[in-house]
Design a protein around this motif. Sequence first.
Motif, PDB file in Angstrom:
ATOM      1  N   SER A 277       0.960   4.031  -2.964  1.00 36.93           N
ATOM      2  CA  SER A 277       0.653   5.444  -2.725  1.00 36.93           C
ATOM      3  C   SER A 277       1.758   6.349  -3.263  1.00 36.93           C
ATOM      4  N   LYS A 278       2.971   5.821  -3.372  1.00 35.77           N
ATOM      5  CA  LYS A 278       4.098   6.573  -3.940  1.00 35.77           C
ATOM      6  C   LYS A 278       4.169   6.426  -5.454  1.00 35.77           C
ATOM      7  N   GLY A 279       3.305   5.569  -6.034  1.00 41.88           N
ATOM      8  CA  GLY A 279       3.291   5.359  -7.471  1.00 41.88           C
ATOM      9  C   GLY A 279       4.306   4.346  -7.958  1.00 41.88           C
ATOM     10  N   ASP A 280       4.883   3.579  -7.040  1.00 48.69           N
ATOM     11  CA  ASP A 280       5.891   2.576  -7.401  1.00 48.69           C
ATOM     12  C   ASP A 280       5.224   1.220  -7.608  1.00 48.69           C
TER      13      ASP A 280
ATOM     14  N   ARG B  35       0.836  -1.213   0.000  1.00 47.63           N
ATOM     15  CA  ARG B  35       0.000   0.000   0.000  1.00 47.63           C
ATOM     16  C   ARG B  35       0.863   1.252   0.000  1.00 47.63           C
ATOM     17  N   SER B  36       1.925   1.231   0.774  1.00 45.72           N
ATOM     18  CA  SER B  36       2.843   2.367   0.834  1.00 45.72           C
ATOM     19  C   SER B  36       3.493   2.609  -0.520  1.00 45.72           C
ATOM     20  N   SER B  37       3.954   1.541  -1.168  1.00 47.22           N
ATOM     21  CA  SER B  37       4.573   1.673  -2.493  1.00 47.22           C
ATOM     22  C   SER B  37       3.572   2.161  -3.532  1.00 47.22           C
TER      23      SER B  37
END
Length: 142
Positions: A48-51, A44-46
């Motif tokens: 949200s960063k677009g990765d 989810r974190s990745s």
Amino acid sequence: MSFRKIDIDAFDEDILQESELYDPDPRQPAQVLSDARQKQSAVRSSLSKGDISGALNIALDSPPYGPNVEEAKNLTLQTVVSVLNSTKATEIPLVLKSLSQDAQDTLMKYIYKGMGMPGWGDVSGSVLLAWHEKTDEIINWK
């Protein structure tokens, strides 16, 4: 006794048991579930960063396997499908090329698993079919 109620596999000495197909995951089921939850939050974190590539690599790393880890398997499938659903069709080839061959093989397994579960969670048949098509084009099957 009706012959239709007899389990003929019980009388076959050469029957292949699921436990003979692969070794169980060396981690305890609680640890496997904990790892799956940690992966889900990292994905989810990745995302949200677009990765997208990073998120998919995280989701496909160390997949749960064996008996007694069904909840972790479902959570990991859900995580992988969420990455697939959030990827634009034009980005799929780039994402696939960034994966190792083992990760591509694992992804294909998750795609087939998702196709076998219509109407489950966020599984979208058209998204899975698009990923399958692109993965099949890119993977060098030998």
